[in-house]
Design an enzyme around this catalytic site. Sequence first.
Site, PDB file in Angstrom:
ATOM      1  N   LYS A  55       0.847  -1.204   0.000  1.00 33.49           N
ATOM      2  CA  LYS A  55       0.000   0.000   0.000  1.00 33.49           C
ATOM      3  C   LYS A  55       0.881   1.251   0.000  1.00 33.49           C
ATOM      4  O   LYS A  55       0.635   2.209  -0.742  1.00 33.49           O
ATOM      5  CB  LYS A  55      -0.925   0.000   1.230  1.00 33.49           C
ATOM      6  CG  LYS A  55      -2.051  -1.016   1.129  1.00 33.49           C
ATOM      7  CD  LYS A  55      -2.773  -1.215   2.462  1.00 33.49           C
ATOM      8  CE  LYS A  55      -3.769  -2.375   2.343  1.00 33.49           C
ATOM      9  NZ  LYS A  55      -4.452  -2.712   3.596  1.00 33.49           N
ATOM     10  N   GLN A  99      -4.681  -1.678   9.853  1.00 35.98           N
ATOM     11  CA  GLN A  99      -4.528  -2.987   9.226  1.00 35.98           C
ATOM     12  C   GLN A  99      -5.075  -4.081  10.142  1.00 35.98           C
ATOM     13  O   GLN A  99      -4.694  -4.171  11.306  1.00 35.98           O
ATOM     14  CB  GLN A  99      -3.041  -3.231   8.903  1.00 35.98           C
ATOM     15  CG  GLN A  99      -2.784  -4.502   8.121  1.00 35.98           C
ATOM     16  CD  GLN A  99      -3.412  -4.494   6.724  1.00 35.98           C
ATOM     17  OE1 GLN A  99      -3.371  -3.494   6.018  1.00 35.98           O
ATOM     18  NE2 GLN A  99      -4.015  -5.605   6.338  1.00 35.98           N
ATOM     19  N   ASP A 122     -11.047   2.906   4.329  1.00 36.95           N
ATOM     20  CA  ASP A 122     -11.367   1.473   4.206  1.00 36.95           C
ATOM     21  C   ASP A 122     -12.880   1.247   4.195  1.00 36.95           C
ATOM     22  O   ASP A 122     -13.342   0.152   3.877  1.00 36.95           O
ATOM     23  CB  ASP A 122     -10.750   0.686   5.383  1.00 36.95           C
ATOM     24  CG  ASP A 122      -9.413   0.046   5.017  1.00 36.95           C
ATOM     25  OD1 ASP A 122      -9.181  -0.186   3.813  1.00 36.95           O
ATOM     26  OD2 ASP A 122      -8.616  -0.220   5.927  1.00 36.95           O
TER      27      ASP A 122
END
Length: 296
Positions: A55, A99, A122
Site C-alpha cells: 500500500k 490494518q 477502508d
Amino acid sequence: MPAEPLILSGKPVAKSLKQELQTRVTRLAERGVQPGLAAVLVGENPASQVYVASKERQARKLGLKSVVYKLPADTSQAQVLQLIEELNRDSSIHGILVQLPLPAQLDSDIILNSVDPDKDVDGFHPWNMGLLALGKPAFVPCTPAGILAILKHYGISTVGKHVVILGRSRIVGTPLALLLSRKSEHGNATVTICHSVTTDLAYHTRQADILIAAIGKPHMITAEMVKEGVVVVDVGINRVPDSEQEKGYRLVGDVNFAAVAPKTTAITPVPGGVGPMTITMLLANTITAAERLSGY
Ligand SMILES: NC(=O)c1ccc[n+]([C@@H]2O[C@H](COP(=O)([O-])OP(=O)(O)OC[C@H]3O[C@@H](n4cnc5c(N)ncnc54)[C@H](OP(=O)(O)O)[C@@H]3O)[C@@H](O)[C@H]2O)c1
C-alpha cells in the site's frame, strides 16, 4: 467446442484507474494539496506487513504522502486510540487505515469506530456502512469496490442478474451484497448471500448468473457447483504448500480454476484478478477524501 472464457484480469483495470487517479493527484497538487494516507500496523503479522508495504509503495508511486505507524504487538488500546485521535486532527492526513487483524488485546470495533468517518478510506466505520446500506454516497470498502470496477471494465452487467455471494464478512460479502442489490446502473441484481451455515451450498451456487466466492477455502468451488455460462469472481487468496515454489507455497482462490473455467463465460484469475484492485480502490478513496476535505 465451447468458447474460451474471458479472463477478468485486474491488472489492466487497475492500470487504467490509476491513470485517472494520477490526473486527480496532479489537480490537487496545483492547489497545494498532497493526499496523505496513514497506515496503522500493530504487531508482526507477516501477511499484514506485506500488504502495508505494498500500500505504501503504490501510494508513493502515485504521488501520495504515505506514513506507516508500526506499533509493537503489546500496544495498549489507549495508545492506538491516541494515535488515531492525532491522525484525525492531522490536516496533512486524509485517509487512515488500521490494518486487520489486530492483536487479541485490542477491540477492533472500538478502534475502527474511532477513525474520523471522513478519513475512513477502508469504509469500515458504521457511519459509512450505514450510508452504504441507505444507498447514499459513502466510502465503500475497497475489495467490493474493486469487484464492481472489474465487472464495469469488462462490460458485465449485473442488472436483473442473480448474483450469489459466498461469504458475509463486513470487508467483502456484506458490503458487496448492498452494492449489487441497490438501485443503480452497476447494481440492480437479485442477490443471495451464502455462509458457513447455508444448507446445500451447491444448490445455491448452481442458480448463480454471477458467482462471487469470498470464503477463504482453497479450491472449494468445483465444476459441479456451477451452471454453464456463469461469470465467476474469485476473491479468495489462500496459501497452499508447493515445494516447487521458492517460498514453499503458492496462492490459489476459493474456486478450482482449472475445473470451473471451462463452464464459465468469464472468470477472474488468482492471483491477478481481484487482488490488484483492492489497493487501487484504497488510493481512490484517499484521493476522494483529500478532495472533499480540501473543499475541492
Ligand atoms: N483479493 C483481495 O484483495 C481480498 C481482500 C479481502 C479478502 N480476500 C480473501 O477473501 C477470502 C474471504 O475473506 P474475508 O475477510 O471475507 O473472510 P472471513 O471474514 O473469514 O469470512 C469468510 C466468510 O466465508 C464464509 N464461509 C466460511 N466457510 C464457508 C463454507 N464452507 N461455505 C460457505 N461459506 C463459508 C463465512 O461464513 P460465516 O459468516 O458463517 O462464518 C464468512 O462469512 C479470504 O481468502 C481472503 O484472503 C481477498
